[in-house]
Scaffold this active site. Structure first.
Site, PDB file in Angstrom:
ATOM      1  N   ASP A  13       0.824  -1.407  -0.541  1.00 13.75           N
ATOM      2  CA  ASP A  13       0.071  -0.055  -0.026  1.00 13.75           C
ATOM      3  C   ASP A  13       0.269   1.507   0.151  1.00 13.75           C
ATOM      4  O   ASP A  13       0.265   2.219   0.321  1.00 13.75           O
ATOM      5  CB  ASP A  13      -1.062   0.365   1.097  1.00 13.75           C
ATOM      6  CG  ASP A  13      -1.943  -1.469   1.424  1.00 13.75           C
ATOM      7  OD1 ASP A  13      -2.481  -1.521   0.805  1.00 13.75           O
ATOM      8  OD2 ASP A  13      -1.642  -1.690   2.831  1.00 13.75           O
ATOM      9  N   LYS A  16       2.664   3.000  -5.167  1.00 12.84           N
ATOM     10  CA  LYS A  16       3.084   1.719  -6.388  1.00 12.84           C
ATOM     11  C   LYS A  16       1.575   1.765  -7.504  1.00 12.84           C
ATOM     12  O   LYS A  16       2.672   2.549  -8.558  1.00 12.84           O
ATOM     13  CB  LYS A  16       3.541   0.590  -6.191  1.00 12.84           C
ATOM     14  CG  LYS A  16       4.016  -0.311  -4.941  1.00 12.84           C
ATOM     15  CD  LYS A  16       4.483  -1.396  -5.044  1.00 12.84           C
ATOM     16  CE  LYS A  16       3.250  -2.213  -3.807  1.00 12.84           C
ATOM     17  NZ  LYS A  16       2.831  -2.097  -2.937  1.00 12.84           N
ATOM     18  N   GLY A  40      -4.337  -3.902  -4.411  1.00  6.27           N
ATOM     19  CA  GLY A  40      -4.963  -2.655  -4.280  1.00  6.27           C
ATOM     20  C   GLY A  40      -4.297  -1.127  -4.958  1.00  6.27           C
ATOM     21  O   GLY A  40      -4.096  -1.211  -4.400  1.00  6.27           O
ATOM     22  N   HIS A  41      -4.694  -0.832  -6.175  1.00  8.59           N
ATOM     23  CA  HIS A  41      -3.457  -0.037  -6.685  1.00  8.59           C
ATOM     24  C   HIS A  41      -4.875   1.228  -6.766  1.00  8.59           C
ATOM     25  O   HIS A  41      -5.532   0.802  -7.948  1.00  8.59           O
ATOM     26  CB  HIS A  41      -3.364  -0.131  -7.531  1.00  8.59           C
ATOM     27  CG  HIS A  41      -1.960  -1.459  -7.500  1.00  8.59           C
ATOM     28  ND1 HIS A  41      -1.274  -1.803  -8.646  1.00  8.59           N
ATOM     29  CD2 HIS A  41      -1.596  -1.792  -6.229  1.00  8.59           C
ATOM     30  CE1 HIS A  41      -0.635  -2.532  -8.039  1.00  8.59           C
ATOM     31  NE2 HIS A  41      -0.659  -2.731  -6.689  1.00  8.59           N
ATOM     32  N   GLN A 247       1.899  -5.901  -3.644  1.00  5.38           N
ATOM     33  CA  GLN A 247       2.095  -6.461  -1.821  1.00  5.38           C
ATOM     34  C   GLN A 247       3.446  -5.594  -1.933  1.00  5.38           C
ATOM     35  O   GLN A 247       3.957  -4.723  -2.818  1.00  5.38           O
ATOM     36  CB  GLN A 247       2.837  -7.921  -2.187  1.00  5.38           C
ATOM     37  CG  GLN A 247       0.555  -8.285  -1.770  1.00  5.38           C
ATOM     38  CD  GLN A 247       0.392  -9.192  -3.273  1.00  5.38           C
ATOM     39  OE1 GLN A 247       1.293  -9.347  -3.536  1.00  5.38           O
ATOM     40  NE2 GLN A 247      -0.729  -8.458  -2.948  1.00  5.38           N
ATOM     41  N   THR A 262       2.867 -12.162   1.908  1.00  3.13           N
ATOM     42  CA  THR A 262       2.149 -13.283   1.304  1.00  3.13           C
ATOM     43  C   THR A 262       2.231 -14.722   0.669  1.00  3.13           C
ATOM     44  O   THR A 262       3.698 -15.093   1.028  1.00  3.13           O
ATOM     45  CB  THR A 262       1.725 -12.183   0.167  1.00  3.13           C
ATOM     46  OG1 THR A 262       0.866 -12.344  -0.666  1.00  3.13           O
ATOM     47  CG2 THR A 262       2.563 -11.409  -0.218  1.00  3.13           C
TER      48      THR A 262
HETATM   49  P1  IMP Z   1      -2.479 -13.411   1.398  1.00  5.79           P
HETATM   50  O1  IMP Z   1      -2.091 -12.143   1.375  1.00  5.79           O
HETATM   51  O2  IMP Z   1      -3.857 -12.765   0.794  1.00  5.79           O
HETATM   52  O3  IMP Z   1      -2.252 -14.317   1.542  1.00  5.79           O
HETATM   53  O4  IMP Z   1      -2.676 -12.307   2.932  1.00  5.79           O
HETATM   54  C1  IMP Z   1      -0.652 -11.930   3.507  1.00  5.79           C
HETATM   55  C2  IMP Z   1      -0.827 -11.304   4.213  1.00  5.79           C
HETATM   56  O5  IMP Z   1      -0.689 -10.243   2.923  1.00  5.79           O
HETATM   57  C3  IMP Z   1      -1.499 -10.711   4.746  1.00  5.79           C
HETATM   58  O6  IMP Z   1      -1.735 -10.003   6.186  1.00  5.79           O
HETATM   59  C4  IMP Z   1      -2.359  -9.453   3.951  1.00  5.79           C
HETATM   60  O7  IMP Z   1      -2.983  -8.130   4.971  1.00  5.79           O
HETATM   61  C5  IMP Z   1      -1.481  -8.507   3.648  1.00  5.79           C
HETATM   62  N1  IMP Z   1      -1.405  -8.655   2.252  1.00  5.79           N
HETATM   63  C6  IMP Z   1      -1.744  -8.969   0.840  1.00  5.79           C
HETATM   64  N2  IMP Z   1      -2.242  -8.439   0.282  1.00  5.79           N
HETATM   65  C7  IMP Z   1      -1.623  -6.723   0.290  1.00  5.79           C
HETATM   66  C8  IMP Z   1      -1.952  -5.578  -0.070  1.00  5.79           C
HETATM   67  O8  IMP Z   1      -1.997  -5.688  -1.456  1.00  5.79           O
HETATM   68  N3  IMP Z   1      -1.232  -4.425   0.216  1.00  5.79           N
HETATM   69  C9  IMP Z   1      -1.157  -4.962   1.797  1.00  5.79           C
HETATM   70  N4  IMP Z   1      -1.060  -6.773   2.447  1.00  5.79           N
HETATM   71  C10 IMP Z   1      -1.538  -6.912   1.751  1.00  5.79           C
END
Ligand code: IMP
Length: 449
Positions: A13, A16, A40-41, A247, A262
């Protein structure tokens, strides 16, 4: 600048999307290489807000090729929703290309992600529950379904059948366990989890799933391509290709704060695997960091604040997740972690975003080292999980600035305190800052050099 990778330098976040959108002006193609719709961009262009989860941020330029690389995990329902949303707003998506080798997030991946998190209880990761982890797990198990499989009914049905059976079993077991636990606690079934509770779930029916995915395949077919080859053609012709990370470094499966990470590798090196290019194709690596730090989900965060300054960051920075709407945890910028990210990605430039959010704070702080529970001074990001969980950051303090900086466009326009803050970051990280975000609009950017 032929091959340019853009990566998050913190926990995601960082903005990017905005940086990709700005650099895309000089590029011919933009490629996502990992992650899925957990990302989420947000891009604000001429006052209009666009949110993307899967589609590369360059899609707003009509002349750029946008690619979803083989390293991405793709939920076809979500992607088609995004394509449809863009079309309805008059954006041409004809130049969107999707790797035939990208893996699909299937309905059972989403159910398993949720079920797994519920089962972990207090130990849960706080995933986005979009099915990311289970999908990458199936890819490694060689039980994955790929985009190209959508185009062949027989293959699709066979592969779904093979993948589905162990999932039904796992979901049934989780459901029985949960029912037992609730019975012991004297509770009824929660309405929010019917899918996990009541087998057989219609979404897990082989025939329904196959038919539904054949329809998705039909709709996506014009976009399916050999994206690695498209990247080579562009790079070999000397054109600029941006590899857009999702991420961030500290969420990297191998190098982040495992297990609170992730399930992909968001670091620059992963652009090679996730897009099918070679290390020598990468010339520049841009790291994006906020002027402070945020994190969503569980896991260590040494500079986290639970005071008024943290609230200021949440409110002024609108720190709520684009994907899940969750409030983000906020804290001071962590230069120990940033220097780690700079080296891991061999960044050649930094973009510092959301500097405007710090205006109005009397004192600015930057973490420059950690102190362990035993009193040891740590200048480097510790690899040991339990050390990181218990460190206390030590800060450099600098005077803050009052002025609203949203209209600043050059370094000279910024207050002296803000310039000093940026200089400190660049010196500490050992990388030049090339862009500074001073507001959400694409024009609200200070360009250096
Ligand atoms: P997952 O990617 O949904 O498996 O989540 C794993 C971890 O990565 C969690 O702590 C999420 O909140 C974090 N996470 C996944 N995608 C994002 C992102 O785009 N921005 C911030 N945190 C993320």
């Amino acid at each position: 600048m032929p091959g340019v990778v853009i990566v998050g330098a913190q926990w995601g976040d960082e903005g990017k999307g905005k940086v990709t959108d700005l650099l895309a002006d000089r590029a011919d193609a933009i490629v996502r290489f990992q992650g899925g719709n957990n990302a989420g961009h947000t891009i604000v262009r001429e006052g209009e807000e666009f949110k993307f989860h899967l589609i590369p941020s360059g899609i707003l330029y009509p002349d750029k090729t946008c690619m979803i690389g083989n390293g991405v995990v793709l939920d076809p329902r979500i992607l088609l929703g995004e394509i449809d949303g863009l079309r309805r707003r008059g954006i041409d998506v004809g130049k969107l290309k999707i790797s035939a080798n990208a893996h699909l997030i299937m309905p059972y991946h989403v159910l398993l992600d949720t079920a797994g998190e519920i089962k972990l209880g207090k130990l849960s990761i706080g995933t986005t529950r979009r099915g990311i982890g289970p999908c990458y797990a199936d890819k490694a198990l060689r039980l994955g379904i790929r985009v190209q499989d959508l185009l062949d009914e027989k293959i699709l049905r066979t592969k779904i059948r093979a993948a589905l059976e162990p999932k039904q079993q796992a979901l049934r077991e989780l459901s029985v366990q949960r029912r037992k636990l609730r019975k012991e606690a004297g509770e009824g079934p929660p309405s929010s989890e019917p899918a996990i509770e009541d087998a057989p779930d219609p979404r897990l029916d082989l025939h329904t799933m196959t038919e539904e995915h054949l329809r998705y395949g039909h709709q996506l077919e014009p976009h399916i391509a050999d994206t690695a080859r498209l990247c080579w053609d562009a790079l070999d012709a000397g054109r600029t290709v941006i590899f857009e990370g999702a991420q961030a470094t500290l969420l990297d499966l191998d190098h982040g704060t495992y297990p609170f990470v992730t399930s992909s590798n968001p670091i620059a090196g992963a652009a090679t695997v996730g897009a099918g290019i070679a290390p020598a194709d990468i010339e520049e690596v841009w790291g994006v960091a906020k002027a402070y730090a945020t994190r969503v989900g569980a896991g260590p965060f040494p500079t986290e604040l639970s005071d008024d300054v943290g609230r200021h960051m949440v409110e002024r920075g609108h720190e709520y997740g684009t994907t899940t709407g969750r409030e983000r945890r906020c804290g001071w910028i962590d230069l120990v972690a940033l220097r780690y990210a700079v080296r891991l990605n061999r960044m050649t430039a930094l973009a510092i975003t959301k500097l405007d959010v710090l205006s109005g704070l009397e004192t600015l702080r930057l973490a420059v080292r950690y102190r362990s529970r035993e009193g040891a001074v740590l200048d480097r990001f510790p690899y040991h999980q339990s050390i990181l969980h218990s460190v206390e950051p030590e800060y450099e303090e600098m005077p803050g600035f009052e002025a609203d900086i949203g209209d600043c466009r050059t370094l000279e326009d910024l207050p002296g305190q803000a310039r000093a803050f940026l200089d400190y970051i660049a010196d500490f990280a050992g990388v030049p800052i090339r862009l500074v975000g001073v507001g959400p609009g694409r024009e609200q950017t200070v360009t250096l050099d």
